[in-house]
Design an enzyme around this catalytic site. Sequence first.
Site, mmCIF file in Angstrom:
data_model
loop_
_atom_site.group_PDB
_atom_site.id
_atom_site.type_symbol
_atom_site.label_atom_id
_atom_site.label_comp_id
_atom_site.label_asym_id
_atom_site.label_seq_id
_atom_site.Cartn_x
_atom_site.Cartn_y
_atom_site.Cartn_z
ATOM 1 N N CYS A 371 18.977 -13.677 -37.855
ATOM 2 C CA CYS A 371 20.008 -12.722 -38.281
ATOM 3 C C CYS A 371 20.712 -12.052 -37.111
ATOM 4 O O CYS A 371 20.581 -10.839 -36.890
ATOM 5 C CB CYS A 371 19.392 -11.692 -39.219
ATOM 6 S SG CYS A 371 19.015 -12.451 -40.788
ATOM 7 N N TYR A 400 11.711 -21.978 -19.920
ATOM 8 C CA TYR A 400 12.251 -20.673 -20.336
ATOM 9 C C TYR A 400 12.740 -20.654 -21.784
ATOM 10 O O TYR A 400 13.560 -19.813 -22.148
ATOM 11 C CB TYR A 400 13.377 -20.222 -19.388
ATOM 12 C CG TYR A 400 12.902 -20.085 -17.965
ATOM 13 C CD1 TYR A 400 12.152 -18.985 -17.570
ATOM 14 C CD2 TYR A 400 13.166 -21.073 -17.017
ATOM 15 C CE1 TYR A 400 11.697 -18.864 -16.265
ATOM 16 C CE2 TYR A 400 12.705 -20.961 -15.712
ATOM 17 C CZ TYR A 400 11.980 -19.847 -15.348
ATOM 18 O OH TYR A 400 11.517 -19.732 -14.062
#
Length: 445
Positions: A371, A400
């Site tokens: 969201c 990463y």
Amino acid sequence: MVRATEIPLADILPLTAGVTDAGHLTLGGCDAVELAGEFGTPLYVFDEETLRGQCRAFQEAFQSRYHNSIVAYAAKAYLGRAMAGIIAQEGMSLDVVSGGELAVAASVGFPAERIHFHGNNKSEHELREALDYGIARIVVDNFHELHLLNGIAQGRGLRQKILLRLSPGIDPHTHAKTTTGTLENKFGIPMPTGQAEAAVRQALDMPGVELVGLHVHLGSPVFELEPYAEAVDTVLEFASRMRKAYGFEMAEFSPGGGFAVAYTPDQHAPEPAVYAETVTSTLRESLWRHELPAPQLIVEPGRSIVARSAVALYTVGSSKEVPGVMRFVSVDGGIADNVRPAMYEARYSALVANRVHDERRETVTVAGKYCESGDVLMTDAELPPLEAGDILAMPAAGAYALAMASNYNLSLRPPVVLVKDGQAKLMRRRETYEDLTRADIWPLE
Ligand SMILES: Cc1ncc(COP(=O)(O)O)c(C=O)c1O
């Protein structure tokens, strides 16, 4: 099976990538579509051959040019128990930046004499844990840490070997959020201001620490070679001044990590040997010019060891067509497993694992499921028209991504598998709803 060089994105996929007669991507001899079915998506697939190959390539590149070199894998790029075990087996050292990374390394018995501890705000607790484990080196980032560590070590009657992390004021020309060597940066003790000299002087007088070396890290990913050459010479010139002024002998020197990898086919990163040639030849010249004895060389690659070895697999779900504007296609992962595109505009490319040779193209934006409007993995990606149920494979996902993964929207962090010779072994299971509530308390006591 089609050879890896004949498949799209071959240069950024793991070395073992191939295609089945049915047009499915294979990794380490395993069908990626079957892996997605067996383990679910999002799924991170690490290819053992590519991973171990990079470990060996970096060690060979540096040690063949400069015998007294060690390669310390920067754990922040990705660490789990299996990863720590593989790095230990490959004979490498490990650079950790937190008590957590140290604990994971310790859980597989990673040799203490091969661990270095970095970080700009190590807590007293973390420093004590590092001394408890007897780690080889602490790379001291600032004056506060220098005094804290000196006090702790003295209290234990110890003399901890340290390197000082210096900030040389060199711009490596990478993203501002991944630049570390400039003066406007939180890491390291500035050299041009005279603070680095003061730190050397103070450290040499401290009974709890033994200053054995100097360290710089410029940023990441650094595609250019010149910043490394400049950093090496800048530190050696400084070491020579410190030797003349205070009798400091630089027994160890590290130009850090930051070596680049290609995430998209249009990027070209220097090979390990090219970085090694630049660093070691500059080091030799500078040693000669500044009349210094040869130190041990420590390099700390993270991204370049692990990025290419992993592919992230996602399942395509909903899509949204905005006529004349754009088409969004959403996958079942996103910023919770890979925040890099949102955090620093990192670019990726992808292919459809269940129809690798489909040459039809459309331009889509690949969005995640979380969201946030910024939850976008790829903007304007050229891909075959995607349909719900397709498996999207995103190469160069090893560095990463999982390391910065979160439980945002209380999502479950994905599983990780290691593939080799047609076998897939689970390195980390998918999290469960029980994992989400394990540390939470209700009712409150
Ligand atoms: C001190 C230090 N060494 C090594 C690394 C590893 O960088 P990379 O993963 O780009 O090689 C970093 C990354 O932040 C770092 O801060």
